[in-house]
Design a protein around this motif. Structure first.
Motif, PDB file in Angstrom:
ATOM      1  N   ALA A 177      22.032  40.242  73.764  1.00 26.61           N
ATOM      2  CA  ALA A 177      23.285  39.914  74.581  1.00 26.61           C
ATOM      3  C   ALA A 177      23.354  38.406  75.088  1.00 26.61           C
ATOM      4  CB  ALA A 177      23.516  40.750  75.618  1.00 26.61           C
ATOM      5  N   LEU A 178      22.099  37.769  74.871  1.00 30.76           N
ATOM      6  CA  LEU A 178      21.988  36.372  75.453  1.00 30.76           C
ATOM      7  C   LEU A 178      22.713  35.430  75.244  1.00 30.76           C
ATOM      8  CD1 LEU A 178      17.966  36.576  75.897  1.00 30.76           C
ATOM      9  CD2 LEU A 178      19.709  36.128  77.879  1.00 30.76           C
ATOM     10  N   PRO A 179      23.210  35.163  73.862  1.00 32.23           N
ATOM     11  CA  PRO A 179      23.996  33.969  73.430  1.00 32.23           C
ATOM     12  C   PRO A 179      25.283  34.145  74.264  1.00 32.23           C
ATOM     13  CG  PRO A 179      22.826  35.127  71.479  1.00 32.23           C
ATOM     14  CD  PRO A 179      22.458  35.949  72.507  1.00 32.23           C
ATOM     15  N   PRO A 180      25.908  33.418  74.680  1.00 31.16           N
ATOM     16  CA  PRO A 180      27.263  33.501  75.625  1.00 31.16           C
ATOM     17  C   PRO A 180      28.456  33.436  74.984  1.00 31.16           C
ATOM     18  CG  PRO A 180      26.132  31.575  76.047  1.00 31.16           C
ATOM     19  CD  PRO A 180      25.297  32.157  74.945  1.00 31.16           C
ATOM     20  N   SER A 181      28.422  33.075  73.699  1.00 29.59           N
ATOM     21  CA  SER A 181      29.650  32.502  73.040  1.00 29.59           C
ATOM     22  C   SER A 181      29.840  33.670  71.827  1.00 29.59           C
ATOM     23  CB  SER A 181      29.534  31.097  72.240  1.00 29.59           C
ATOM     24  OG  SER A 181      30.720  30.964  71.346  1.00 29.59           O
ATOM     25  N   ILE A 348      27.464  27.650  80.937  1.00 25.57           N
ATOM     26  CA  ILE A 348      26.133  28.078  80.751  1.00 25.57           C
ATOM     27  C   ILE A 348      25.457  27.021  79.617  1.00 25.57           C
ATOM     28  CG2 ILE A 348      24.682  29.911  79.977  1.00 25.57           C
ATOM     29  CD1 ILE A 348      27.005  31.676  80.036  1.00 25.57           C
ATOM     30  N   ASN A 349      25.481  25.574  80.008  1.00 23.66           N
ATOM     31  CA  ASN A 349      24.919  24.757  79.315  1.00 23.66           C
ATOM     32  C   ASN A 349      24.244  23.660  80.230  1.00 23.66           C
ATOM     33  OD1 ASN A 349      27.122  23.751  80.531  1.00 23.66           O
ATOM     34  ND2 ASN A 349      27.873  22.361  78.870  1.00 23.66           N
ATOM     35  N   THR A 350      23.854  24.135  81.412  1.00 25.04           N
ATOM     36  CA  THR A 350      22.719  23.527  82.092  1.00 25.04           C
ATOM     37  C   THR A 350      21.508  24.538  82.541  1.00 25.04           C
ATOM     38  OG1 THR A 350      23.700  24.138  84.414  1.00 25.04           O
ATOM     39  CG2 THR A 350      24.649  22.405  83.107  1.00 25.04           C
ATOM     40  N   LYS A 351      20.546  23.888  83.161  1.00 24.41           N
ATOM     41  CA  LYS A 351      19.552  24.802  83.625  1.00 24.41           C
ATOM     42  C   LYS A 351      19.944  25.884  84.587  1.00 24.41           C
ATOM     43  CE  LYS A 351      14.845  24.300  85.561  1.00 24.41           C
ATOM     44  NZ  LYS A 351      13.722  23.504  86.127  1.00 24.41           N
ATOM     45  N   LYS A 352      20.783  25.492  85.529  1.00 26.58           N
ATOM     46  CA  LYS A 352      21.143  26.640  86.487  1.00 26.58           C
ATOM     47  C   LYS A 352      22.158  27.578  85.925  1.00 26.58           C
ATOM     48  CE  LYS A 352      24.056  27.101  90.672  1.00 26.58           C
ATOM     49  NZ  LYS A 352      24.792  26.176  91.675  1.00 26.58           N
ATOM     50  N   GLY A 353      22.725  27.077  84.771  1.00 25.85           N
ATOM     51  CA  GLY A 353      23.750  27.974  84.085  1.00 25.85           C
ATOM     52  C   GLY A 353      23.086  28.990  83.363  1.00 25.85           C
TER      53      GLY A 353
END
Length: 464
Positions: A177-181, A348-353
């Motif tokens: 499930a990790l890939p968000p797209s 979800i394209n930053t470290k925090k994301g």
């Protein structure tokens, strides 16, 4: 585009390469620029779904556990009612998904089912339907976790504690499930579809061969065109809700369409998926029931014989985990996007994301594992989900959407009368499934525990 990689910024002829780890915190002007780039990257990354990929993603979400529960439903209801319900409910699901798509086209900002709830009922509609949305998808992940546990136990001859296999299933669901797209999930969808078709094919062939070899051949199989003897209301309605569960694809449709670059093409996907589902479910249910008879198990792979069941479960592992994981992705996207609405973190394209995304997925998967261990029997778990949630997402909520968001003019106007009747019937069907299905599920669970026909919750005992 890989979200981990940088992207050249084309604006103003710049050839700067930006990555989430760029050291922009020391330059306030760079922060604004970098945020704009991240926003652009995010919008682009989550707008890549065409109708063909949407069809694949819908297949991943829809055709899995449902197919494995249909033969048992046919055994309870009989061949004739089973076929009628499989085709009839499938056609209704196609129509209600069309209504969902109409709402998305009319209100493009609707990104998840909860947003449609806000349009109809304001803040309380958003919160209540959002809660249903989250619970339904977490339950779906739990049901796949349970199926994965059953599969691993079957393949290994109950080699270890079922709790351990439950944890293994949960970890696999989390990783996939990790890939968000959703466009990335579509790539796995081809593997998913081949997996379920092979598993069904193996089960159908194996049960057919077994039936042919028994004394009396196929003619000796104890299947019936009509409901089984001494059928209770609870048993009958659990079978009905298991068929309802098979047509649950509308729950994620808003979420998937939100990534489409041409949302109006959704109709092609709905018809393609609907026809594929109706054919697969009806043929699978009818053939396996005709080959096995009243003793068919749920999930149906358990009826293929000792060796062939192992092979079928092995082949089915990709669909169990890929189809299960996409539900985790959808619910995590909804929660993550809500928490970080209006910020670049939601892409979800930053470290925090990524940190928050991974942590949220881990929490969701852990809750799903608890559900799988607390309700360790397949048909009743599907029945509870169908009664409480799918009754709404596939039936009465789309009917309300038509009346409140799509219909123009009076319901009894000449141009609206036919669809008003249709949507009124769909609404009643949904409410009957909600009330009668929930009652039947609770009664059956209590009876099974009283009779000792299932293992206890959170034990090492084998399942099934």
């Amino acid at each position: 585009m890989d979200p981990f990689k940088g992207e050249s910024i084309g604006a103003a002829g710049s050839d700067k390469v930006f990555t989430p780890d760029s050291n922009s915190q020391n330059n306030p002007d760079a922060i604004v620029g970098d945020t704009a780039v991240l926003e652009a990257q995010g919008e682009k990354h989550f707008s890549r779904l065409g109708w063909k990929r949407l069809t694949v993603v819908l297949i991943v979400e829809a055709i899995a556990l449902g197919a494995l529960s249909i033969p048992s439903a046919f055994a309870t209801l009989g061949m004739v009612p089973g076929v009628i319900l499989s085709i009839g409910l499938g056609l209704i699901a196609i129509y209600t998904s069309y209504v969902v798509g109409q709402v998305k086209l009319a209100f493009p900002h609707v990104a998840h089912y909860a947003d449609a709830g806000r349009l109809m009922f304001g803040k309380w509609g958003y919160e209540i339907i959002g809660g249903m949305f989250v619970l339904e998808l977490v339950f779906l992940v739990g049901s796949h976790c349970l199926t994965g546990t059953i599969a691993l136990l079957n393949i290994s001859n109950n080699a270890t504690c079922s709790l351990a296999f439950g944890v293994v299933s949960a970890v696999i669901l989390f990783v996939v499930a990790l890939p968000p797209s959703f466009s990335e999930v579509a790539i796995l969808g081809y593997i998913d579809f081949v997996s379920i078709m092979l598993a069904i094919g193996i089960t159908v062939i194996a049960t057919g061969v077994m039936a042919g070899k028994q004394a009396g051949g196929l003619a000796a199989v104890n299947w019936s065109a009509w409901p089984k003897d001494n059928l209770t209301f609870a048993e009958a309605f659990i079978a009905v809700t298991n068929i309802v569960f098979a047509y649950s694809f509308a729950v994620c449709q808003f979420s998937f369409m939100d990534e489409m670059h041409t949302p109006a093409d959704f109709v092609k996907s709905i018809w393609a998926l609907g026809i594929i589902e109706v054919v697969i479910y009806t043929v699978t249910g009818g053939l396996i029931y005709a080959f096995v008879g009243q003793d068919v198990q749920s999930p149906a792979l358990l009826s293929a014989g000792h060796l062939m069941a192992k092979i079928a479960f092995g082949v089915a592992l990709p669909v169990i985990f890929i189809s299960g994981s996409i539900n985790g992705t959808v619910v995590a996207r909804y929660i993550h996007g809500r928490v970080y609405k209006g910020t670049v973190t939601r892409f979800i394209n930053t470290k925090k994301g990524w940190i928050t995304w991974i942590a949220l997925l881990a929490f969701i998967t852990a809750i799903a594992w608890v559900i799988a261990e607390a309700i360790p029997f397949f048909s009743d778990l599907l029945s509870i989900m169908s009664a409480l949630f799918i009754s709404g997402f596939t039936f009465y909520l789309p009917a309300l959407m038509w009346f409140m968001l799509i219909k123009q003019g009076k319901w009894y106007a000449k141009e609206n009368l036919f669809l008003s009747i249709v949507n009124g019937i769909v609404f009643v069907i949904g409410m009957v499934i909600l009330v009668a299905g929930t009652y039947s599920s609770v009664v059956d669970i209590i009876n099974q525990y009283k009779e000792g026909t299932v293992r206890g919750a959170f034990t090492c005992a084998p399942i099934g």
